[in-house]
Design an enzyme around this catalytic site. Sequence first.
Site, short mmCIF file in Angstrom:
data_model
loop_
_atom_site.label_atom_id
_atom_site.label_comp_id
_atom_site.label_asym_id
_atom_site.label_seq_id
_atom_site.Cartn_x
_atom_site.Cartn_y
_atom_site.Cartn_z
N LYS A 175 0.77 -1.30 0.48
CA LYS A 175 0.39 0.58 -0.11
C LYS A 175 0.48 1.60 -0.20
O LYS A 175 1.71 1.55 0.59
CB LYS A 175 -1.15 0.30 1.28
O1 G3P Z 1 -6.69 1.42 5.75
C1 G3P Z 1 -7.46 1.95 5.32
C2 G3P Z 1 -8.72 2.63 5.76
O2 G3P Z 1 -10.02 1.71 6.03
C3 G3P Z 1 -9.00 3.37 7.78
O3 G3P Z 1 -10.28 3.68 7.93
O4 G3P Z 1 -11.23 4.02 10.21
O5 G3P Z 1 -8.87 4.67 10.45
O6 G3P Z 1 -10.97 5.46 8.68
P1 G3P Z 1 -10.35 4.29 9.45
#
Ligand code: G3P
Length: 225
Positions: free
Chosen positions: A85
């Site tokens: 990533k």
């Molecule tokens: O992995 C990236 C994404 O899922 C981040 O999620 O919940 O931290 O906004 P969040």
Amino acid sequence: MIYMLDTANLEAIKKAVDLYPIVGVTTNPTIIAKENRPLRDIILDIRELIGSERMLHAQVVADTAEVMLEEAKALRKLDPEIIVKVPVTPQGIKAMKLISAEGIRITATAILTPQQALMAAMAGAEFLAPYVNRLDNICGDGTQVAAEMAHLIDMYNLDAKVLAASFKNVQQVHEVAKAGVQSVTIAPDVFDQLLVHPLTDSGVAGFMSDWHNAYGDGKTVLDLL
Ligand code: G3P
């Protein structure tokens, strides 16, 4: 729909892989940091749990493209199937060009606009991860961004998939599914909620009650055929 689990928690991964049609696990630096264990162990343990067929995504954290490339190579050395990533910063886009030239698969992450996604796809990213809830939180429209990304992929016939991420509820997952995104990555708590409905529970309880009243407690179809 391609479902992935957004966590590095081994218990959650074990449960989800057992129950659900999960085809991959995604992580990010925050998710890794929560586990408070060496990165090497986390990656090797997840791979052992998910097997060689499922995808594992792990993120680079350097701030220059050249060091991101070295991080990507080190991740691949540890796990030859890893998908790296890379955030859609200018250095990240440069890194995507370098990393894809090495034949390493890429997920472009931290995407908040369709233009970031388009450029990442042109730089070699295979998955494009828009942050749906983070957009919704600031009065943006996460679903709309994901839908526009899916449209751009179609329009330009790109060899990339939307991997919608950052969900806080089932409705957000449903909205991107309706919008035609190809894949989603979902944290374990929201993933479990995808199947929850009280009428499903009461319906199944009713079937069980009628069945056991007629045929006896504990009897399954196997006992009756
Ligand atoms: O992995 C990236 C994404 O899922 C981040 O999620 O919940 O931290 O906004 P969040």
